[in-house]
Write a protein that holds these residues in place. Sequence first.
Motif, PDB file in Angstrom:
ATOM      1  N   PRO A 253       0.806  -1.238   0.000  1.00 25.30           N
ATOM      2  CA  PRO A 253       0.000   0.000   0.000  1.00 25.30           C
ATOM      3  C   PRO A 253       0.834   1.282   0.000  1.00 25.30           C
ATOM      4  O   PRO A 253       0.419   2.282  -0.595  1.00 25.30           O
ATOM      5  N   MET A 256       1.920   1.774  -3.423  1.00 30.60           N
ATOM      6  CA  MET A 256       0.788   2.260  -4.221  1.00 30.60           C
ATOM      7  C   MET A 256       0.634   3.777  -4.078  1.00 30.60           C
ATOM      8  O   MET A 256       0.453   4.497  -5.069  1.00 30.60           O
ATOM      9  N   ASP A 279      -7.520   5.122 -10.416  1.00 28.07           N
ATOM     10  CA  ASP A 279      -7.782   3.711 -10.701  1.00 28.07           C
ATOM     11  C   ASP A 279      -6.671   3.064 -11.530  1.00 28.07           C
ATOM     12  O   ASP A 279      -6.601   1.838 -11.633  1.00 28.07           O
ATOM     13  N   PHE A 283      -4.206  -0.928  -5.414  1.00 29.44           N
ATOM     14  CA  PHE A 283      -3.686  -1.969  -4.518  1.00 29.44           C
ATOM     15  C   PHE A 283      -4.417  -3.276  -4.815  1.00 29.44           C
ATOM     16  O   PHE A 283      -5.626  -3.271  -5.042  1.00 29.44           O
ATOM     17  N   PHE A 289       1.149 -14.944  -3.908  1.00 24.07           N
ATOM     18  CA  PHE A 289       0.577 -15.662  -5.050  1.00 24.07           C
ATOM     19  C   PHE A 289      -0.820 -15.188  -5.413  1.00 24.07           C
ATOM     20  O   PHE A 289      -1.257 -15.350  -6.549  1.00 24.07           O
ATOM     21  N   ARG A 301      -6.783 -10.885 -19.502  1.00 26.90           N
ATOM     22  CA  ARG A 301      -8.055 -10.223 -19.868  1.00 26.90           C
ATOM     23  C   ARG A 301      -7.808  -8.960 -20.690  1.00 26.90           C
ATOM     24  O   ARG A 301      -8.443  -8.732 -21.707  1.00 26.90           O
ATOM     25  N   ILE A 319       6.444 -16.777 -13.243  1.00 27.14           N
ATOM     26  CA  ILE A 319       4.999 -16.964 -13.475  1.00 27.14           C
ATOM     27  C   ILE A 319       4.450 -15.734 -14.204  1.00 27.14           C
ATOM     28  O   ILE A 319       3.697 -15.849 -15.172  1.00 27.14           O
TER      29      ILE A 319
ATOM     30  N   LEU B  49      -5.426   2.751   3.266  1.00 27.68           N
ATOM     31  CA  LEU B  49      -5.511   3.387   1.941  1.00 27.68           C
ATOM     32  C   LEU B  49      -5.588   2.326   0.844  1.00 27.68           C
ATOM     33  O   LEU B  49      -6.331   2.459  -0.131  1.00 27.68           O
ATOM     34  N   GLY B  50      -4.779   1.267   1.022  1.00 27.99           N
ATOM     35  CA  GLY B  50      -4.755   0.181   0.043  1.00 27.99           C
ATOM     36  C   GLY B  50      -6.110  -0.505  -0.063  1.00 27.99           C
ATOM     37  O   GLY B  50      -6.617  -0.744  -1.165  1.00 27.99           O
ATOM     38  N   SER B  53      -8.517   1.663  -1.804  1.00 26.83           N
ATOM     39  CA  SER B  53      -8.258   1.650  -3.256  1.00 26.83           C
ATOM     40  C   SER B  53      -8.893   0.407  -3.892  1.00 26.83           C
ATOM     41  O   SER B  53      -9.554   0.493  -4.933  1.00 26.83           O
ATOM     42  N   LEU B  54      -8.699  -0.743  -3.230  1.00 27.84           N
ATOM     43  CA  LEU B  54      -9.242  -1.999  -3.761  1.00 27.84           C
ATOM     44  C   LEU B  54     -10.774  -1.943  -3.827  1.00 27.84           C
ATOM     45  O   LEU B  54     -11.386  -2.329  -4.834  1.00 27.84           O
ATOM     46  N   ARG B  56     -12.668   0.759  -3.931  1.00 26.42           N
ATOM     47  CA  ARG B  56     -13.127   1.757  -4.896  1.00 26.42           C
ATOM     48  C   ARG B  56     -13.038   1.224  -6.335  1.00 26.42           C
ATOM     49  O   ARG B  56     -14.002   1.311  -7.108  1.00 26.42           O
ATOM     50  N   VAL B  57     -11.875   0.635  -6.654  1.00 23.97           N
ATOM     51  CA  VAL B  57     -11.675   0.135  -8.021  1.00 23.97           C
ATOM     52  C   VAL B  57     -12.668  -0.989  -8.327  1.00 23.97           C
ATOM     53  O   VAL B  57     -13.287  -1.025  -9.400  1.00 23.97           O
ATOM     54  N   GLU B  60     -16.301   0.394  -8.626  1.00 21.69           N
ATOM     55  CA  GLU B  60     -16.495   1.090  -9.909  1.00 21.69           C
ATOM     56  C   GLU B  60     -16.790   0.087 -11.022  1.00 21.69           C
ATOM     57  O   GLU B  60     -17.646   0.312 -11.877  1.00 21.69           O
ATOM     58  N   LYS B  66     -18.557  -2.990 -15.860  1.00 22.76           N
ATOM     59  CA  LYS B  66     -17.436  -3.056 -16.798  1.00 22.76           C
ATOM     60  C   LYS B  66     -17.169  -4.518 -17.138  1.00 22.76           C
ATOM     61  O   LYS B  66     -17.646  -5.420 -16.437  1.00 22.76           O
ATOM     62  N   ASN B  68     -15.928  -8.117 -17.247  1.00 22.77           N
ATOM     63  CA  ASN B  68     -15.468  -9.010 -16.174  1.00 22.77           C
ATOM     64  C   ASN B  68     -15.739  -8.447 -14.781  1.00 22.77           C
ATOM     65  O   ASN B  68     -14.972  -8.666 -13.850  1.00 22.77           O
ATOM     66  N   TYR B  71     -15.623 -10.675 -11.404  1.00 26.49           N
ATOM     67  CA  TYR B  71     -14.408 -10.930 -10.598  1.00 26.49           C
ATOM     68  C   TYR B  71     -14.290  -9.911  -9.464  1.00 26.49           C
ATOM     69  O   TYR B  71     -13.883 -10.244  -8.346  1.00 26.49           O
ATOM     70  N   MET B 112      -7.883 -20.441   0.585  1.00 23.97           N
ATOM     71  CA  MET B 112      -6.725 -19.569   0.329  1.00 23.97           C
ATOM     72  C   MET B 112      -5.430 -20.374   0.112  1.00 23.97           C
ATOM     73  O   MET B 112      -4.725 -20.181  -0.884  1.00 23.97           O
ATOM     74  N   GLN B 116      -3.162 -20.713  -3.296  1.00 19.38           N
ATOM     75  CA  GLN B 116      -1.771 -20.232  -3.325  1.00 19.38           C
ATOM     76  C   GLN B 116      -0.828 -21.354  -3.758  1.00 19.38           C
ATOM     77  O   GLN B 116       0.090 -21.124  -4.549  1.00 19.38           O
ATOM     78  N   MET B 119      -1.021 -21.798  -7.466  1.00 21.49           N
ATOM     79  CA  MET B 119      -0.266 -20.768  -8.194  1.00 21.49           C
ATOM     80  C   MET B 119       1.225 -21.081  -8.166  1.00 21.49           C
ATOM     81  O   MET B 119       1.917 -20.969  -9.172  1.00 21.49           O
ATOM     82  N   LEU B 122       2.374 -23.887 -10.406  1.00 17.48           N
ATOM     83  CA  LEU B 122       2.449 -23.552 -11.835  1.00 17.48           C
ATOM     84  C   LEU B 122       3.879 -23.259 -12.259  1.00 17.48           C
ATOM     85  O   LEU B 122       4.254 -23.417 -13.423  1.00 17.48           O
TER      86      LEU B 122
END
Lengths: 410, 213
Positions: A253, A256, A279, A283, A289, A301, A319, B49-50, B53-54, B56-57, B60, B66, B68, B71, B112, B116, B119, B122
């Motif tokens: 953060p 960011m 935007d 964050f 991962f 995407r 990755i 703040l982070g 941000s998550l 808000r984005v 939106e 919008k 996809n 998700y 979770m 992980q 991922m 992979l």
Amino acid sequence: MKHKLLIGCCLLLLPLLAPAWAQEAPVADTTTDSTAAMQAPAPVTDLTARDKENDHGHGIVLEWTPSVDDDGGLNNVFGYVIQRAESPDGPFEERGRVPIGAGGYDDIGSKERESDGFMPDYVDYYYLVRTLTVDEAVYTDSDIIGPVQSYGQWFNTGRIPVLFFVIGFMILTMYFITKARGGAKLFVRRLAGIEAVDEAIGRATEMGKPILYVLGLGTASDIATIASFTILGRVAKKVAEYQTGLIVPCYDPIVMTVAQETVRTSYMDAGRPDSYSDDMVYFVTQSQFAYVAAVNGTMLRELPATNIYMGKFFAESLILAETGALAGSIQISGTDEIAQIPFFVVACDYTLIGEELYAASAYLGREPVLLGSLKAQDYAKAAVIILAVIGFITINFDWGGFKQLFQVLD
Amino acid sequence: MKRQVPLALVFIFGIFMIIQYFVPHESSEWVFEFLLDWIYIIGIFALALGIWSLIRVSWEKIRYRKENWQYAAVTLLGLFFMIFFGFDYFRNFFNATGLQNFMFRHFFDYIMIPIQATMFSLLAFFIASAAYRAFRARSLLATLLLIAALIVMLRFNPYLGPLGDYMEKTASWLLNVPNLAAKRAIIVGIGLGIVATALKVILGIERAYLGKD
């Protein structure tokens, strides 16, 4: 048949009996040793105690000459016990044990007042070293040494070579910055990865696709991340000029927040403040991962024309880079994590190797002061090469003095 | 003023950190640890703040449907579910008992962690595809890389017999001599780059982190 069974059983039991014989055998030999062990061994001699150098205090260093009966004489020494008291009359408490042959002990206490092991500074301490035999009731104490006090130092003499290097490098950097400010033309080597940035942004504009900028998993206090902010600023300015999209997913953060400020300023510098949106820089998560999954999803995407990876990367580097390659993006990377460089070299089109990441900001800006520091870096590298060659020669000729000049002690 | 104060702070604390490295005294350590504690404090505030941000984005994306956007909905649901159960149905705000909440643990342990691990696993397949690209013998240097890689990879092969010892020695030499030499050269360069960049930041030459060149 019965005989065969009996012999077989005996043979099976034989390995079980063998260790017992093997264990019993030395008993007869140790009788003389155990007789010697009952005699008190000679004490340690030349016991000295002093404050531990170059530390924060709370430490005393003890040194002594081992007992003559340690690996010689009566040969009955089992080890040494270090004892400490705050008065020569005691009571002495055990501080540690060392095995035979040892000639010293660092009595390091804790600096935390609440800790059981707290060892206050500026207190008189008295030490003795007890020479033990196998029978702990039979021992010999050394003379009591003291008083000795522990205290912290204000300068770590073990780091003098580093100080010289820092001062030398600062002088070199300041010299080249002054020279560059004076108008001297400084030649700077090509960095293919950075020269490709303009081309990559142009490609994104032509394709009408965004640019993905990944700052890595570093924090804002990592120098690689700080270097990445500078590159992000330059990239964002170009992106704003070309009116291309920019996506900056962040792992940290604080990173960011700084990245948002950097991109916003770049858009303002490019005269496009209205095109900026918070935007663009967002964050994601602080889980490694999960972050990779989110960024990979964005790649697949949005299909960005260009992916730029600059900063600190760990296991996620390949990755990310492989997914970007699958998505058909041009990829430019740079990291100072040496284990990740091969992955980026393989999967990306251009890679800034190690210090090139730090040189990139100066290269992109072409500002004299930044180029000056880059020049200083190059000269320092030349000096390191020369010193390495001299070191190679002196060590092969067994001239240890040169090596000692660079020894950093903690 | 808006620029001068941060630059002055960076200079003062940057110089302090350089001096601190050479001063082992307890008081110097205390100030150092005190300053490091501030990183955690700032980090906690920045986390808010982070998260904002998550939210808000993601919001939106959902609001304007919008591409996809689903998700984003899953992200927000996951975030609020974990907060809800993590605070033990909003009953315990000031202790960590929520971390042992049945639902919280189940979401973490059975969703979770497997995701992980997936991922991370992979990586093995990506290494294979990256190795295929890297080891294609298109030029002399790529061929040398291929040969070196084969020697290093085959050195533990038990079916090589006496050739195995030779492979082992060659691989050790490759790793300890040319490979290590190159690594050290890069490390020296990185070290100098770090010092140069740190100096530029301390002296106020490098200002991008303030949002201004």
